[in-house]
Design a protein around this motif. Structure first.
Motif, PDB file in Angstrom:
ATOM      1  N   SER A  81      -1.211  -3.579  -5.713  1.00  0.00           N
ATOM      2  CA  SER A  81      -1.884  -5.164  -6.216  1.00  0.00           C
ATOM      3  C   SER A  81      -3.249  -4.152  -5.974  1.00  0.00           C
ATOM      4  CB  SER A  81      -1.691  -5.886  -5.265  1.00  0.00           C
ATOM      5  OG  SER A  81      -1.703  -5.075  -3.965  1.00  0.00           O
ATOM      6  N   THR A  82      -3.308  -2.941  -6.110  1.00  0.00           N
ATOM      7  CA  THR A  82      -5.115  -2.758  -5.667  1.00  0.00           C
ATOM      8  C   THR A  82      -5.060  -1.988  -6.184  1.00  0.00           C
ATOM      9  OG1 THR A  82      -4.149  -1.679  -2.816  1.00  0.00           O
ATOM     10  CG2 THR A  82      -6.287  -0.283  -4.033  1.00  0.00           C
ATOM     11  N   THR A  83      -4.099  -1.181  -7.249  1.00  0.00           N
ATOM     12  CA  THR A  83      -4.128  -0.158  -8.468  1.00  0.00           C
ATOM     13  C   THR A  83      -4.294  -1.647  -9.587  1.00  0.00           C
ATOM     14  OG1 THR A  83      -3.164   1.233  -8.085  1.00  0.00           O
ATOM     15  CG2 THR A  83      -3.399   0.444 -10.547  1.00  0.00           C
ATOM     16  N   VAL A  84      -3.752  -2.374  -9.536  1.00  0.00           N
ATOM     17  CA  VAL A  84      -4.632  -3.886 -11.225  1.00  0.00           C
ATOM     18  C   VAL A  84      -5.837  -4.051 -10.428  1.00  0.00           C
ATOM     19  CG1 VAL A  84      -3.498  -6.519 -11.362  1.00  0.00           C
ATOM     20  CG2 VAL A  84      -1.603  -4.568 -10.978  1.00  0.00           C
ATOM     21  N   GLY A 136       2.575  -7.604   0.554  1.00  0.00           N
ATOM     22  CA  GLY A 136       2.002  -6.445   0.333  1.00  0.00           C
ATOM     23  C   GLY A 136       0.270  -7.097  -0.467  1.00  0.00           C
ATOM     24  N   THR A 137       0.866  -7.653  -1.495  1.00  0.00           N
ATOM     25  CA  THR A 137      -0.225  -8.116  -2.434  1.00  0.00           C
ATOM     26  C   THR A 137      -1.035  -9.273  -0.997  1.00  0.00           C
ATOM     27  OG1 THR A 137       1.318  -7.924  -4.367  1.00  0.00           O
ATOM     28  CG2 THR A 137      -0.858  -9.663  -4.701  1.00  0.00           C
ATOM     29  N   LEU A 138      -0.401 -10.647  -0.789  1.00  0.00           N
ATOM     30  CA  LEU A 138      -0.992 -11.184  -0.081  1.00  0.00           C
ATOM     31  C   LEU A 138      -2.160 -10.623   1.248  1.00  0.00           C
ATOM     32  CD1 LEU A 138       1.264 -14.062   0.509  1.00  0.00           C
ATOM     33  CD2 LEU A 138      -0.949 -13.724  -1.397  1.00  0.00           C
ATOM     34  N   ILE A 139      -1.850  -8.864   1.397  1.00  0.00           N
ATOM     35  CA  ILE A 139      -2.716  -8.509   2.712  1.00  0.00           C
ATOM     36  C   ILE A 139      -3.481  -7.794   1.059  1.00  0.00           C
ATOM     37  CG2 ILE A 139      -2.701  -6.497   4.337  1.00  0.00           C
ATOM     38  CD1 ILE A 139       0.232  -6.708   4.869  1.00  0.00           C
ATOM     39  N   VAL A 140      -3.441  -7.130   0.653  1.00  0.00           N
ATOM     40  CA  VAL A 140      -4.109  -6.909  -0.368  1.00  0.00           C
ATOM     41  C   VAL A 140      -5.307  -8.081  -1.043  1.00  0.00           C
ATOM     42  CG1 VAL A 140      -5.045  -5.572  -2.685  1.00  0.00           C
ATOM     43  CG2 VAL A 140      -3.484  -4.493  -0.679  1.00  0.00           C
ATOM     44  N   LEU A 141      -4.914  -9.298  -0.780  1.00  0.00           N
ATOM     45  CA  LEU A 141      -5.804 -10.111  -1.599  1.00  0.00           C
ATOM     46  C   LEU A 141      -6.875 -10.654  -0.574  1.00  0.00           C
ATOM     47  CD1 LEU A 141      -3.612 -11.994  -4.403  1.00  0.00           C
ATOM     48  CD2 LEU A 141      -5.780 -10.457  -4.360  1.00  0.00           C
ATOM     49  N   ILE A 146     -11.870 -10.722   2.560  1.00  0.00           N
ATOM     50  CA  ILE A 146     -12.755 -10.928   3.242  1.00  0.00           C
ATOM     51  C   ILE A 146     -13.967 -10.048   2.875  1.00  0.00           C
ATOM     52  CG2 ILE A 146     -13.489  -9.136   5.672  1.00  0.00           C
ATOM     53  CD1 ILE A 146      -9.928 -10.269   5.933  1.00  0.00           C
ATOM     54  N   LYS A 147     -13.649  -9.413   2.128  1.00  0.00           N
ATOM     55  CA  LYS A 147     -14.915  -8.074   1.587  1.00  0.00           C
ATOM     56  C   LYS A 147     -15.671  -8.826   0.721  1.00  0.00           C
ATOM     57  CE  LYS A 147     -15.681  -4.022  -1.239  1.00  0.00           C
ATOM     58  NZ  LYS A 147     -15.201  -2.571  -2.146  1.00  0.00           N
TER      59      LYS A 147
END
Length: 161
Positions: A81-84, A136-141, A146-147
């Motif tokens: 998800s970070t890559t995408v 994992g995707t939800l953590i990244v999102l 937040i950012k």
């Protein structure tokens, strides 16, 4: 300069994501005996820690394997998800891209296990793997959200100041 850093980040994360998928597929290509040789020492080590902490139970190798499935796919979900996101720069598109790709990797992973001696394809593992991808995707999102909120807040403070 910013575009160059973004390009480098994209390349590094793409390579790491592909490497993670390759490692997952490699583990699935091992025979049942080889796979057990990997997971049994981990199970013993975790149970020895639990015993030293006086926990009144032990964990089965099956539980450790299922936890490993979820964990490795959670890590893959973070990488994927970070890559995408670095390519798409959109939360919704990231979710709609990372989840199906991750689920497809989970299906391929289980299909690979049809071939090594003593291994089998488990639909339950596909579900656990896909849940790991989603986690994992939800953590990244969540981090992205937040950012973005912090960035908006900083812009608002600059306008006011």
């Amino acid at each position: 300069m910013k575009d160059k850093k973004r390009m480098i980040a994209r390349v590094i994360l793409t390579v790491l994501t592909v490497a993670a998928i390759a490692a997952i597929f490699y583990n699935s290509s091992l025979s049942a005996v080889e796979s057990t040789e990997q997971s049994s020492p981990l199970t013993d080590w975790i149970n020895s820690i639990l015993a030293s902490l006086h926990f009144p139970f032990t964990l089965t190798e099956k539980f450790i394997r299922k936890l490993a499935h979820f964990s490795e796919y959670s890590a893959l979900g973070i990488l994927l998800s970070t890559t995408v996101y670095l390519y798409r720069r959109d939360r919704k598109k990231t979710l709609l891209t990372a989840l199906p790709i991750g689920a497809a990797v989970a299906v391929c992973d289980e299909l690979i296990q049809l071939f090594p001696a003593g291994r089998s394809c488990q639909v339950s593992d596909m579900v656990i793997d896909t849940c790991g991808i989603a986690f994992g995707t939800l953590i990244v999102l969540l981090f992205i959200l937040i950012k973005e909120k912090r960035s908006i807040k900083k812009r608002m403070e600059k306008k006011e100041g």
